[in-house]
Write an enzyme that holds these catalytic residues in place. Sequence first.
Site, PDB file in Angstrom:
ATOM      1  N   ASP A   1     -25.194  15.752  15.574  1.00 41.45           N
ATOM      2  CA  ASP A   1     -26.558  15.549  15.097  1.00 41.45           C
ATOM      3  C   ASP A   1     -27.520  16.065  16.176  1.00 41.45           C
ATOM      4  OD1 ASP A   1     -28.254  14.227  13.010  1.00 41.45           O
ATOM      5  OD2 ASP A   1     -28.857  12.994  14.714  1.00 41.45           O
TER       6      ASP A   1
ATOM      7  N   PHE B   1     -28.022   9.814   6.004  1.00 38.83           N
ATOM      8  CA  PHE B   1     -26.925   9.133   6.675  1.00 38.83           C
ATOM      9  C   PHE B   1     -25.699   9.132   5.764  1.00 38.83           C
ATOM     10  CE2 PHE B   1     -24.464   5.635   8.358  1.00 38.83           C
ATOM     11  CZ  PHE B   1     -24.573   5.854   9.720  1.00 38.83           C
ATOM     12  N   VAL B   2     -24.560   9.508   6.307  1.00 39.99           N
ATOM     13  CA  VAL B   2     -23.344   9.601   5.493  1.00 39.99           C
ATOM     14  C   VAL B   2     -22.223   8.723   6.059  1.00 39.99           C
ATOM     15  CG1 VAL B   2     -23.839  11.915   4.613  1.00 39.99           C
ATOM     16  CG2 VAL B   2     -22.548  11.674   6.747  1.00 39.99           C
TER      17      VAL B   2
ATOM     18  N   GLU C   1     -14.713  16.730  16.489  1.00 35.65           N
ATOM     19  CA  GLU C   1     -15.785  15.744  16.286  1.00 35.65           C
ATOM     20  C   GLU C   1     -16.012  15.499  14.800  1.00 35.65           C
ATOM     21  OE1 GLU C   1     -17.621  13.516  17.281  1.00 35.65           O
ATOM     22  OE2 GLU C   1     -18.771  13.945  19.081  1.00 35.65           O
ATOM     23  N   ASP C   2     -16.504  14.294  14.483  1.00 41.12           N
ATOM     24  CA  ASP C   2     -16.839  14.000  13.096  1.00 41.12           C
ATOM     25  C   ASP C   2     -18.158  14.659  12.685  1.00 41.12           C
ATOM     26  OD1 ASP C   2     -18.351  12.377  14.773  1.00 41.12           O
ATOM     27  OD2 ASP C   2     -17.888  10.502  13.756  1.00 41.12           O
TER      28      ASP C   2
ATOM     29  N   ARG D   1     -15.260   3.574   6.853  1.00 49.20           N
ATOM     30  CA  ARG D   1     -14.502   4.696   7.413  1.00 49.20           C
ATOM     31  C   ARG D   1     -13.382   5.135   6.484  1.00 49.20           C
ATOM     32  NH1 ARG D   1     -16.056   5.258  12.817  1.00 49.20           N
ATOM     33  NH2 ARG D   1     -16.492   3.340  13.932  1.00 49.20           N
TER      34      ARG D   1
ATOM     35  N   GLY E   1     -14.794   7.872  14.954  1.00 49.41           N
ATOM     36  CA  GLY E   1     -15.166   8.643  13.764  1.00 49.41           C
ATOM     37  C   GLY E   1     -14.329   9.885  13.522  1.00 49.41           C
TER      38      GLY E   1
ATOM     39  N   ASP F   1     -18.774   5.805   9.827  1.00 48.96           N
ATOM     40  CA  ASP F   1     -19.036   4.410   9.491  1.00 48.96           C
ATOM     41  C   ASP F   1     -20.516   4.076   9.428  1.00 48.96           C
ATOM     42  OD1 ASP F   1     -19.331   4.685  12.419  1.00 48.96           O
ATOM     43  OD2 ASP F   1     -19.656   2.511  12.338  1.00 48.96           O
TER      44      ASP F   1
HETATM   45  P1  IMP Z   1     -25.544  12.895  18.316  1.00 42.68           P
HETATM   46  O1  IMP Z   1     -25.283  12.468  19.735  1.00 42.68           O
HETATM   47  O2  IMP Z   1     -26.955  12.635  17.903  1.00 42.68           O
HETATM   48  O3  IMP Z   1     -25.117  14.318  18.033  1.00 42.68           O
HETATM   49  O4  IMP Z   1     -24.732  11.886  17.417  1.00 42.68           O
HETATM   50  C1  IMP Z   1     -23.451  12.085  17.044  1.00 42.68           C
HETATM   51  C2  IMP Z   1     -22.807  10.762  16.703  1.00 42.68           C
HETATM   52  O5  IMP Z   1     -23.684   9.920  15.945  1.00 42.68           O
HETATM   53  C3  IMP Z   1     -21.619  10.994  15.812  1.00 42.68           C
HETATM   54  O6  IMP Z   1     -20.451  11.210  16.547  1.00 42.68           O
HETATM   55  C4  IMP Z   1     -21.575   9.729  14.985  1.00 42.68           C
HETATM   56  O7  IMP Z   1     -20.840   8.752  15.669  1.00 42.68           O
HETATM   57  C5  IMP Z   1     -23.010   9.307  14.874  1.00 42.68           C
HETATM   58  N1  IMP Z   1     -23.635   9.746  13.599  1.00 42.68           N
HETATM   59  C6  IMP Z   1     -24.598  10.679  13.455  1.00 42.68           C
HETATM   60  N2  IMP Z   1     -24.943  10.827  12.162  1.00 42.68           N
HETATM   61  C7  IMP Z   1     -24.149   9.988  11.462  1.00 42.68           C
HETATM   62  C8  IMP Z   1     -24.029   9.697  10.051  1.00 42.68           C
HETATM   63  O8  IMP Z   1     -24.703  10.248   9.156  1.00 42.68           O
HETATM   64  N3  IMP Z   1     -23.099   8.763   9.723  1.00 42.68           N
HETATM   65  C9  IMP Z   1     -22.322   8.121  10.644  1.00 42.68           C
HETATM   66  N4  IMP Z   1     -22.406   8.368  11.966  1.00 42.68           N
HETATM   67  C10 IMP Z   1     -23.317   9.282  12.379  1.00 42.68           C
HETATM   68 MG    MG Z   2     -18.650  10.517  16.891  1.00 42.44          MG
END
Ligand code: IMP
Ligand code: MG
Length: 179
Positions: free
Chosen positions: A103, A152-153, A99-100, A165, A43, A159
């Site tokens: 969350d 969700f984006v 990072e993309d 992507r 991502g 993706d």
């Molecule tokens: P975390 O571990 O909950 O912080 O999740 C982070 C990862 O979840 C990101 O690096 C993404 O790969 C994925 N992710 C979280 N939200 C989204 C979204 O809205 N769209 C796409 N991927 C997401």
């Molecule tokens: Mg990621």
Amino acid sequence: MHDDVAQVLFTRARLQARVRALGRRITRDYAGRDLHLITILRGGLFFLTDLARAIELPLSLDCLGISSYAGQVTPGQGRARITKDLDDQIEGRHVLLVEDIIDTGLTLGYIRRSLLVREPASLRVCTLLDRPYRRIVETPVDYVGFEIPDAFVVGYGLDWRGRYRNLPFIATLKPELHT
Ligand code: IMP
Ligand code: MG
């Protein structure tokens, strides 16, 4: 593909302007240091390549592949794991993790731990998107592109099941596509 989009949150122009601004800040903050960018596959790739070109410093870059916690509700239920390790050593280097989206922070928390044991000179985090109100694991974030609502984006690297992507903007999908 564009027919699946519900709402464009950030246009290509807005993304470019924000990435350039982040690049200028990072350029100032890291002046005189050997910057090493690390992104998380897959991502972060699109953001990384634009951000790297917006930083006016000598730099190197590397990629880390991990199976992420994304989509898991309970922390500790699943385990993140490295699927593609770094190619270069980071000991003694100034590492900026690109990072993309952050969350829950579970993925970032895991990555930070696995990088810190390798003793970089410094470790900072730059994320394009952030949902700070969703954190389960508190973890420091140094540079943020945009805070986003709880939807969700996709696009610009992000993706849904491997697709979207390559959208040049960041958007939400029509709900019937991903529910
Ligand atoms: P975390 O571990 O909950 O912080 O999740 C982070 C990862 O979840 C990101 O690096 C993404 O790969 C994925 N992710 C979280 N939200 C989204 C979204 O809205 N769209 C796409 N991927 C997401
Ligand atoms: Mg990621």
